[in-house]
Write a protein that holds these residues in place. Structure first.
Motif, PDB file in Angstrom:
ATOM      1  N   ALA A  26      99.467  -1.502  55.161  1.00  0.00           N
ATOM      2  CA  ALA A  26     100.863  -1.927  55.126  1.00  0.00           C
ATOM      3  C   ALA A  26     101.409  -1.700  53.720  1.00  0.00           C
ATOM      4  N   GLY A  27     102.593  -1.139  53.638  1.00  0.00           N
ATOM      5  CA  GLY A  27     103.239  -0.850  52.362  1.00  0.00           C
ATOM      6  C   GLY A  27     103.110   0.601  51.929  1.00  0.00           C
ATOM      7  N   ASP A  28     102.159   1.362  52.499  1.00  0.00           N
ATOM      8  CA  ASP A  28     102.006   2.771  52.135  1.00  0.00           C
ATOM      9  C   ASP A  28     103.243   3.579  52.520  1.00  0.00           C
ATOM     10  N   GLN A  29     103.660   4.470  51.634  1.00  0.00           N
ATOM     11  CA  GLN A  29     104.713   5.448  51.946  1.00  0.00           C
ATOM     12  C   GLN A  29     104.008   6.674  52.507  1.00  0.00           C
ATOM     13  N   ILE A  30     104.483   7.149  53.648  1.00  0.00           N
ATOM     14  CA  ILE A  30     103.841   8.290  54.296  1.00  0.00           C
ATOM     15  C   ILE A  30     104.898   9.317  54.699  1.00  0.00           C
ATOM     16  N   ILE A  31     104.416  10.466  55.138  1.00  0.00           N
ATOM     17  CA  ILE A  31     105.284  11.476  55.713  1.00  0.00           C
ATOM     18  C   ILE A  31     104.637  11.965  57.002  1.00  0.00           C
ATOM     19  N   VAL A  32     105.460  12.234  57.986  1.00  0.00           N
ATOM     20  CA  VAL A  32     105.025  12.877  59.220  1.00  0.00           C
ATOM     21  C   VAL A  32     105.541  14.310  59.124  1.00  0.00           C
ATOM     22  N   ILE A  33     104.639  15.266  58.958  1.00  0.00           N
ATOM     23  CA  ILE A  33     105.023  16.671  58.793  1.00  0.00           C
ATOM     24  C   ILE A  33     105.594  17.199  60.098  1.00  0.00           C
ATOM     25  N   LYS A  34     106.808  17.759  60.024  1.00  0.00           N
ATOM     26  CA  LYS A  34     107.470  18.265  61.217  1.00  0.00           C
ATOM     27  C   LYS A  34     107.733  19.763  61.189  1.00  0.00           C
ATOM     28  N   GLY A  35     107.674  20.382  60.005  1.00  0.00           N
ATOM     29  CA  GLY A  35     107.955  21.808  59.954  1.00  0.00           C
ATOM     30  C   GLY A  35     108.066  22.319  58.539  1.00  0.00           C
ATOM     31  N   VAL A  36     108.912  23.336  58.390  1.00  0.00           N
ATOM     32  CA  VAL A  36     109.056  24.041  57.117  1.00  0.00           C
ATOM     33  C   VAL A  36     110.526  24.062  56.707  1.00  0.00           C
ATOM     34  N   ALA A  37     110.776  23.767  55.444  1.00  0.00           N
ATOM     35  CA  ALA A  37     112.113  23.882  54.863  1.00  0.00           C
ATOM     36  C   ALA A  37     112.000  24.865  53.713  1.00  0.00           C
ATOM     37  N   ARG A  74     110.367  27.199  51.691  1.00  0.00           N
ATOM     38  CA  ARG A  74     108.956  27.556  51.484  1.00  0.00           C
ATOM     39  C   ARG A  74     108.083  26.311  51.270  1.00  0.00           C
ATOM     40  N   GLU A  75     108.539  25.165  51.831  1.00  0.00           N
ATOM     41  CA  GLU A  75     107.803  23.912  51.699  1.00  0.00           C
ATOM     42  C   GLU A  75     107.712  23.225  53.058  1.00  0.00           C
ATOM     43  N   LEU A  76     106.741  22.339  53.181  1.00  0.00           N
ATOM     44  CA  LEU A  76     106.657  21.511  54.374  1.00  0.00           C
ATOM     45  C   LEU A  76     107.734  20.439  54.302  1.00  0.00           C
ATOM     46  N   TRP A  77     108.224  19.999  55.460  1.00  0.00           N
ATOM     47  CA  TRP A  77     109.163  18.878  55.489  1.00  0.00           C
ATOM     48  C   TRP A  77     108.787  17.962  56.649  1.00  0.00           C
ATOM     49  N   GLY A  78     109.294  16.761  56.585  1.00  0.00           N
ATOM     50  CA  GLY A  78     109.048  15.799  57.647  1.00  0.00           C
ATOM     51  C   GLY A  78     109.806  14.522  57.390  1.00  0.00           C
ATOM     52  N   ASP A  79     109.438  13.489  58.140  1.00  0.00           N
ATOM     53  CA  ASP A  79     110.080  12.185  58.003  1.00  0.00           C
ATOM     54  C   ASP A  79     109.262  11.307  57.068  1.00  0.00           C
ATOM     55  N   SER A  80     109.923  10.765  56.049  1.00  0.00           N
ATOM     56  CA  SER A  80     109.295   9.835  55.136  1.00  0.00           C
ATOM     57  C   SER A  80     109.500   8.419  55.679  1.00  0.00           C
ATOM     58  N   LEU A  81     108.397   7.685  55.809  1.00  0.00           N
ATOM     59  CA  LEU A  81     108.432   6.357  56.411  1.00  0.00           C
ATOM     60  C   LEU A  81     107.529   5.418  55.618  1.00  0.00           C
ATOM     61  N   ARG A  82     107.659   4.121  55.880  1.00  0.00           N
ATOM     62  CA  ARG A  82     106.791   3.129  55.243  1.00  0.00           C
ATOM     63  C   ARG A  82     105.955   2.455  56.319  1.00  0.00           C
ATOM     64  N   VAL A  83     104.652   2.334  56.087  1.00  0.00           N
ATOM     65  CA  VAL A  83     103.749   1.641  56.997  1.00  0.00           C
ATOM     66  C   VAL A  83     104.044   0.152  56.900  1.00  0.00           C
ATOM     67  N   VAL A  84     104.273  -0.484  58.053  1.00  0.00           N
ATOM     68  CA  VAL A  84     104.662  -1.891  58.049  1.00  0.00           C
ATOM     69  C   VAL A  84     103.547  -2.800  58.570  1.00  0.00           C
ATOM     70  N   ALA A  85     103.030  -2.519  59.766  1.00  0.00           N
ATOM     71  CA  ALA A  85     102.062  -3.422  60.382  1.00  0.00           C
ATOM     72  C   ALA A  85     101.251  -2.677  61.434  1.00  0.00           C
ATOM     73  N   PRO A  86     100.047  -3.174  61.728  1.00  0.00           N
ATOM     74  CA  PRO A  86      99.270  -2.572  62.807  1.00  0.00           C
ATOM     75  C   PRO A  86     100.021  -2.681  64.129  1.00  0.00           C
ATOM     76  N   SER A  87      99.797  -1.710  64.992  1.00  0.00           N
ATOM     77  CA  SER A  87     100.463  -1.704  66.294  1.00  0.00           C
ATOM     78  C   SER A  87      99.657  -0.831  67.245  1.00  0.00           C
ATOM     79  N   TRP A  88      99.540  -1.246  68.474  1.00  0.00           N
ATOM     80  CA  TRP A  88      98.819  -0.442  69.461  1.00  0.00           C
ATOM     81  C   TRP A  88      99.645   0.787  69.808  1.00  0.00           C
TER      82      TRP A  88
END
Length: 140
Positions: A29-40, A42-56
């Protein structure tokens, strides 16, 4: 040329993420992460999100994480499997290896320096869960 705000959809196989062996404990919880979705450009791009809590994570029937999108987006919270996530705020070896492999796989396929390419790997279910196309099941 594609305007920067309009991603082009370019289905591109993703042999790396579905085979990635990352445990739930890798993220906290609290980690900043990215979900890689493609290329912008000459670089990878994706959604930047913050880990909040465990979830099934129902689509994979495994431990997942609840993620917060500070920009709001279509919805502020989603649930995702840990193998979809890559650390932004920590330079951990596992995430760096995965990022490098993604770059080596994607960048040679998409060379247009002005394009924003969405590889079409993810969708959000009706339950608000981010699911990779390799994990999608018809019953959810």
């Amino acid at each position: 040329m594609i305007p920067p705000s309009t991603p082009a959809f370019a289905p591109t196989p993703d042999p790396l993420t579905p085979a990635r062996d990352i445990t739930h404990a890798h993220f906290q919880a609290g980690d900043q992460i990215i979900v890689i979705k493609g290329v912008a450009g000459r670089e990878l791009w994706g959604d930047s999100l913050r880990v909040v809590a465990p979830s099934w994570h129902t689509p994979t029937d495994e431990d997942g994480w609840r993620l917060y999108d500070a920009t709001g987006g279509a919805q502020s919270y989603i649930t995702a499997h840990p193998r979809y996530l890559v650390h932004l705020t920590r330079r951990c070896p596992d995430c760096l290896i995965h990022l490098r492999a993604m770059e080596n796989h994607l960048l040679p396929k998409h060379r247009d320096p002005h394009a924003l390419i969405d590889c079409g790997w993810y969708t959000t279910t009706a339950l608000g869960q981010l699911v990779h196309v390799a994990d999608a099941r018809g019953d959810r």
